[in-house]
Design an enzyme around this catalytic site. Structure first.
Site, PDB file in Angstrom:
ATOM      1  CB  SER A 297      -0.940  -0.063   1.026  1.00  0.00           C
ATOM      2  OG  SER A 297      -2.144   0.768   0.859  1.00  0.00           O
ATOM      3  CG  ASP A 308       6.329   4.686 -12.387  1.00  0.00           C
ATOM      4  OD1 ASP A 308       6.621   3.689 -12.529  1.00  0.00           O
ATOM      5  OD2 ASP A 308       4.912   4.834 -12.316  1.00  0.00           O
ATOM      6  CE  LYS A 322      -5.227  -2.782   1.608  1.00  0.00           C
ATOM      7  NZ  LYS A 322      -5.329  -1.260   1.202  1.00  0.00           N
TER       8      LYS A 322
END
Length: 448
Positions: A297, A308, A322
């Site tokens: 999470s 990224d 998750k």
């Protein structure tokens, strides 16, 4: 007062975001549901009249609520009493006990992770263990509240845990002496070669500020320039959405950190860099982020954003996967509904639901003598009954790693122990940083 304070601080990405009880997202009951409510009431009346023993109304109503939410996904739940107390403790608190994060899985108490340095951690209890007995009494099929209440107690008292460890033929019995557990969400150290290590154990209140403070301390302790930094998010199950954004923002100068998209109005939100902190606090310093199957999470939000944007090299094992957000909806003064209301996405638009974050360099924890067995029985989001499906439709085989043996990771745990290596993943990350230059992926800017 405590419940009100809890709600004010609960923007959690285990994930949980706070929504007032009066929000428009509280949908009106569809008129077509009338016949279904009639079925529910008919069952309630028949049980009250015909069950072999008298049943209190609150037992049946709570059972109906729990069953309703269990039909949705593994993370939606009704919280009151001990459940809310555990949430409060996770955000900011301390208690006397063993220092374990546990969940109920198919009637069994499963260890998510022991808190670092806790009595449970020192006793050798590991993530993935199942606790079957407490002081010789079977707890399988009981309530999580009762099990947690038994494990907590005055500091200095002891309790015997019987543990089933996947891959082991025989149960393990461990005597653990309770202690005062003061949650320490952020720790740091400076290793050889001026390599800093910041460990984030959970995303509770002020984690972003604590990491910033830890970085300042590392710079003061270093004899000269800090050569590299490891951000350790292993076995971090998540926590505050705001704090995950704050932590990622510490290392980014611009761009998207995470977005969440939900069905209801107001559930689609964008979080960008420079919102909490300005600039990259460790500009020019190579960064490695460690993750594993226990990183979930909020941890995945940070790892995904830094991956990224090419700000960090992600190392370790594929994360838990998750990718959903739960909203905490107050239901009166001492209860709340934790309801899945949105999915979240990394800056590139990737959902981590089921698939998780794939490390740039997969590094197994071969210093753990039970590593092979633990991998065989590892549980991730995709293994949970009723989990949300990845919207992109990624097939399971596309999420599996290959089975070709890597020559870099052939040493046994005993051989590593002889070399003084107790944590191979951390050791490998620090060795990588000692060889890292500014031209590596850990500092390569993302293409715009």
């Amino acid at each position: 007062m405590k419940f009100a304070a809890l709600l004010r601080s609960a923007a959690l990405v285990t994930a949980v975001a706070l929504i007032p009880a009066t929000t428009a997202t509280m949908a009106q009951v569809d008129g077509r549901a009338g016949p279904e409510f009639a079925k529910l009431f008919a069952v309630f009346q028949r049980v009250k009249a015909s069950y072999v023993e008298p049943v209190e109304d609150d037992v049946l109503i709570r059972g109906a609520i729990d069953g309703m939410l269990a039909a949705l996904d593994p993370h939606s739940a009704y919280l009151d009493g001990g459940d809310l107390q555990r949430l409060e403790t996770m955000i900011d608190g301390n208690y006397s006990g063993l220092g374990l994060s546990v969940v109920m899985e198919d009637g069994a108490v499963k260890v998510v992770s022991p808190f670092k340095g806790s009595p449970a951690d020192k006793a050798g209890i590991k993530a993935g263990d199942f606790i079957t007995h407490l002081d010789g009494t079977l707890i399988y099929g009981g309530s999580l509240d009762d099990a947690v209440a038994q494990m907590r107690g005055p500091s200095g008292t002891s309790i015997k845990l019987t543990i089933f460890r996947p891959g082991r033929d025989e149960p393990v019995e461990v005597d653990v002496t309770r202690g005062v557990i003061e949650l320490e969400p952020v720790t740091h150290e400076l290793g050889a070669g001026n390599i800093g290590v910041i460990t984030v154990n959970e995303f509770s209140a002020d984690v972003g500020a604590d990491v910033f403070s830890a970085w300042q301390d590392i710079k003061k302790e270093a004899a000269g320039r800090v050569a590299g930094l490891v951000l350790d998010l292993r076995n971090n199950p998540g926590g505050s959405l705001d704090e995950s954004v704050a932590l990622a923002d510490l290392f980014l100068t611009d761009g998207r950190i995470v977005s969440q998209r939900g069905r209801a109005r107001g559930e689609t939100m964008l979080y960008d860099a420079e919102t909490v902190y300005r600039g990259d606090m460790a500009e020019g310093v190579p960064l490695v982020v460690l993750i594993n199957a226990g990183s979930a999470s909020a941890s995945e939000i940070v790892a995904g954003a830094l991956q990224d944007h090419r700000r960090a090299l992600i190392m370790g094992e594929r994360s838990f996967g998750k990718g959903s957000v739960q909203s905490l909806l107050p239901l009166g003064p001492d209860a709340a509904l934790k309801l899945t209301t949105a999915r979240y996405f990394t800056p590139s638009g990737k959902s981590v639901q089921e698939g998780g974050i794939k490390p740039d360099i997969a590094v197994p924890q071969i210093s753990d003598p039970d590593f092979a067995l633990r991998q065989k029985y590892q549980t991730r989001e995709s293994d949970l009954r009723g989990h949300l499906i990845n919207e992109l439709g990624i097939k399971d085989e596309e999420m599996e790693s290959d089975s070709i043996a890597d020559p870099r990771f052939q040493l046994t745990s005993a051989q590593l122990e002889e070399q003084g290596v107790k944590d191979f993943q951390l050791h490998y990350a620090m060795e990588t940083l000692r060889r890292t230059t500014k031209s590596t992926v850990a500092l390569r800017p993302a293409k715009r």
